[in-house]
Scaffold this motif. Structure first.
Motif, mmCIF file in Angstrom:
data_model
loop_
_atom_site.group_PDB
_atom_site.id
_atom_site.type_symbol
_atom_site.label_atom_id
_atom_site.label_comp_id
_atom_site.label_asym_id
_atom_site.label_seq_id
_atom_site.Cartn_x
_atom_site.Cartn_y
_atom_site.Cartn_z
ATOM 1 N N GLY A 280 38.884 6.113 10.660
ATOM 2 C CA GLY A 280 38.689 4.690 10.869
ATOM 3 C C GLY A 280 37.775 4.435 12.059
ATOM 4 O O GLY A 280 37.461 5.353 12.825
ATOM 5 N N PHE A 281 37.352 3.181 12.216
ATOM 6 C CA PHE A 281 36.454 2.764 13.287
ATOM 7 C C PHE A 281 37.128 1.680 14.132
ATOM 8 O O PHE A 281 37.828 0.819 13.601
ATOM 9 N N ASN A 282 36.865 1.738 15.438
ATOM 10 C CA ASN A 282 37.382 0.709 16.337
ATOM 11 C C ASN A 282 36.369 0.515 17.457
ATOM 12 O O ASN A 282 36.022 1.472 18.150
ATOM 13 N N THR A 283 35.880 -0.714 17.639
ATOM 14 C CA THR A 283 34.880 -0.930 18.691
ATOM 15 C C THR A 283 35.490 -0.731 20.073
ATOM 16 O O THR A 283 34.848 -0.146 20.951
ATOM 17 N N SER A 284 36.677 -1.221 20.315
ATOM 18 C CA SER A 284 37.547 -0.941 21.483
ATOM 19 C C SER A 284 37.006 -1.364 22.853
ATOM 20 O O SER A 284 37.762 -1.342 23.826
ATOM 21 N N PHE A 285 35.751 -1.757 22.969
ATOM 22 C CA PHE A 285 35.184 -2.048 24.294
ATOM 23 C C PHE A 285 35.943 -3.161 25.015
ATOM 24 O O PHE A 285 36.303 -3.035 26.187
ATOM 25 N N VAL A 286 36.175 -4.284 24.330
ATOM 26 C CA VAL A 286 36.849 -5.415 24.954
ATOM 27 C C VAL A 286 38.286 -5.050 25.326
ATOM 28 O O VAL A 286 38.858 -5.625 26.255
ATOM 29 N N GLY A 287 38.849 -4.062 24.645
ATOM 30 C CA GLY A 287 40.191 -3.615 24.973
ATOM 31 C C GLY A 287 40.323 -3.066 26.378
ATOM 32 O O GLY A 287 41.422 -3.031 26.939
ATOM 33 N N VAL A 288 39.202 -2.633 26.971
ATOM 34 C CA VAL A 288 39.199 -2.212 28.375
ATOM 35 C C VAL A 288 38.274 -3.119 29.187
ATOM 36 O O VAL A 288 37.710 -2.724 30.204
ATOM 37 N N ALA A 289 38.128 -4.373 28.706
ATOM 38 C CA ALA A 289 37.367 -5.414 29.417
ATOM 39 C C ALA A 289 35.909 -5.022 29.654
ATOM 40 O O ALA A 289 35.357 -5.263 30.731
ATOM 41 N N LEU A 290 35.287 -4.415 28.641
ATOM 42 C CA LEU A 290 33.873 -4.078 28.700
ATOM 43 C C LEU A 290 33.160 -4.676 27.496
ATOM 44 O O LEU A 290 33.781 -5.070 26.505
ATOM 45 N N THR A 291 31.842 -4.708 27.562
ATOM 46 C CA THR A 291 31.025 -5.143 26.443
ATOM 47 C C THR A 291 30.489 -3.923 25.699
ATOM 48 O O THR A 291 30.726 -2.781 26.089
ATOM 49 N N ALA A 292 29.769 -4.177 24.630
ATOM 50 C CA ALA A 292 29.263 -3.087 23.797
ATOM 51 C C ALA A 292 28.212 -2.267 24.533
ATOM 52 O O ALA A 292 27.392 -2.794 25.280
ATOM 53 N N ASP A 293 28.269 -0.956 24.317
ATOM 54 C CA ASP A 293 27.170 -0.079 24.724
ATOM 55 C C ASP A 293 26.945 0.918 23.592
ATOM 56 O O ASP A 293 27.350 0.669 22.454
ATOM 57 N N SER A 294 26.284 2.006 23.886
ATOM 58 C CA SER A 294 25.975 3.043 22.894
ATOM 59 C C SER A 294 25.315 2.474 21.639
ATOM 60 O O SER A 294 25.516 2.956 20.534
ATOM 61 N N GLY A 295 24.512 1.445 21.841
ATOM 62 C CA GLY A 295 23.710 0.883 20.754
ATOM 63 C C GLY A 295 24.444 -0.030 19.807
ATOM 64 O O GLY A 295 23.841 -0.541 18.856
ATOM 65 N N VAL A 296 25.740 -0.283 20.026
ATOM 66 C CA VAL A 296 26.534 -1.037 19.064
ATOM 67 C C VAL A 296 26.031 -2.464 18.890
ATOM 68 O O VAL A 296 26.100 -3.027 17.783
ATOM 69 N N SER A 297 25.516 -3.092 19.954
ATOM 70 C CA SER A 297 25.004 -4.454 19.824
ATOM 71 C C SER A 297 23.813 -4.522 18.882
ATOM 72 O O SER A 297 23.500 -5.585 18.331
ATOM 73 N N TRP A 298 23.144 -3.397 18.678
ATOM 74 C CA TRP A 298 21.981 -3.327 17.781
ATOM 75 C C TRP A 298 22.382 -2.841 16.393
ATOM 76 O O TRP A 298 21.937 -3.391 15.387
ATOM 77 N N THR A 299 23.218 -1.810 16.328
ATOM 78 C CA THR A 299 23.539 -1.209 15.029
ATOM 79 C C THR A 299 24.571 -2.006 14.235
ATOM 80 O O THR A 299 24.430 -2.185 13.020
ATOM 81 N N LEU A 300 25.633 -2.469 14.902
ATOM 82 C CA LEU A 300 26.731 -3.086 14.163
ATOM 83 C C LEU A 300 26.311 -4.345 13.408
ATOM 84 O O LEU A 300 26.659 -4.494 12.223
ATOM 85 N N PRO A 301 25.549 -5.300 14.010
ATOM 86 C CA PRO A 301 25.122 -6.460 13.226
ATOM 87 C C PRO A 301 24.240 -6.093 12.044
ATOM 88 O O PRO A 301 24.253 -6.794 11.022
ATOM 89 N N ARG A 302 23.486 -5.014 12.151
ATOM 90 C CA ARG A 302 22.643 -4.589 11.043
ATOM 91 C C ARG A 302 23.459 -4.003 9.901
ATOM 92 O O ARG A 302 23.020 -3.995 8.757
#
Length: 266
Positions: A135-157
């Motif tokens: 399974g997949f889990n973005t999890s960033f906000v779960g530790v009070a962070l924003t997206a990194d590792s390219g997720v802001s670019w790849t996930l919407p696509r």
């Protein structure tokens, strides 16, 4: 101590394995450095015609940042005044540029949970072959962070802007069957079949027309952020590149002769 990243080159297929199964393949500094350097080298190596990325063991593909190590870095930063998140610029950004930008196909064999930057690694690959137990889990906000590792670019696509916003702001584990429906998974297979299926899938790409694959990747990335006229000009440029490649002549001769082409990757 075992190497944090394993590398194998077999017939044009580079297999890269994150090798910290006891820590669910979490990314400590040593692993991020090794993974960044290994992926960068594979991207530049003309002998590599496709890349298969996976994690060791059967529990996790990669759970992202090693938070135990990260806590120590946060505490150290309070003393030194240095930023604790330099890892984005030093590790994740060059790693993701190499992985997403290489001119050869990339496949993630997702053998377990892919979370945070681990999800980012999988999303950056061209294809994701996913175990039915993964399974997949973005999890960033779960530790009070924003997206990194390219997720802001790849996930919407992959899933669209609205769904990406939901998955980032309300992180949860997206199981394999839902991931397939959303477009996060290319194919879902029984966990016991994942390694063989993913390797065969990636090996087929490694035996294919590498120049044409690279041109397809570039044209899609370019077309996503440019208008029609510019995209048509880019298609002309890249079609000329592919048409001048040895593999194009091999493919045409094989077609006329009603034979299977044997590509060279050039």
């Amino acid at each position: 101590m075992s190497d944090p990243v394993l590398y194998e080159l077999d017939g044009g297929l580079a297999v890269i394995t994150i090798n910290r199964p006891g820590a669910m393949n979490a990314l400590d500094v040593a692993t991020k450095v090794a993974l960044r350097d290994t992926v960068t080298e594979a991207a530049a190596d003309p002998a590599v015609r496709a890349v298969l990325l996976t994690g060791a063991g059967d529990r996790a593909f990669c759970v992202g940042q090693d938070l135990k190590e990260h806590l120590g870095l946060l505490q150290q930063a309070e003393v030194t005044g240095e930023g604790a998140l330099r890892t984005v610029a030093e590790h994740y950004n060059p790693l993701l540029r190499a992985l997403a930008g290489m001119r050869k196909p990339t496949v993630a064999a997702v053998n377990g949970v892919a979370a945070g930057a681990g999800a980012g690694l999988a999303f950056a690959c061209d294809f994701r072959i996913v175990a039915d137990t993964a399974g997949f889990n973005t999890s960033f906000v779960g530790v009070a962070l924003t997206a990194d590792s390219g997720v802001s670019w790849t996930l919407p696509r992959l899933v669209g802007h609205a769904r990406a916003t939901e998955l980032l702001m309300f992180p949860r584990t997206v199981k394999a069957d839902e991931a397939l429906g959303l477009g996060l998974a290319t194919r879902v297979v029984p966990a016991v079949e994942l390694a063989d299926t993913a390797r065969a899938f990636a090996a087929q790409l490694a035996a294919g027309p590498t120049v044409a694959y690279g041109a397809v990747k570039e044209s899609l990335a370019y077309g996503a952020s440019h208008g029609l006229s510019e995209a048509l000009d880019k298609e002309d440029e890249l079609q000329t590149l592919a048409g001048e490649a040895e593999d194009h002549r091999i493919a045409v001769r094989a077609f006329v002769a009603k034979e299977q082409p044997r590509y060279t990757g050039r």
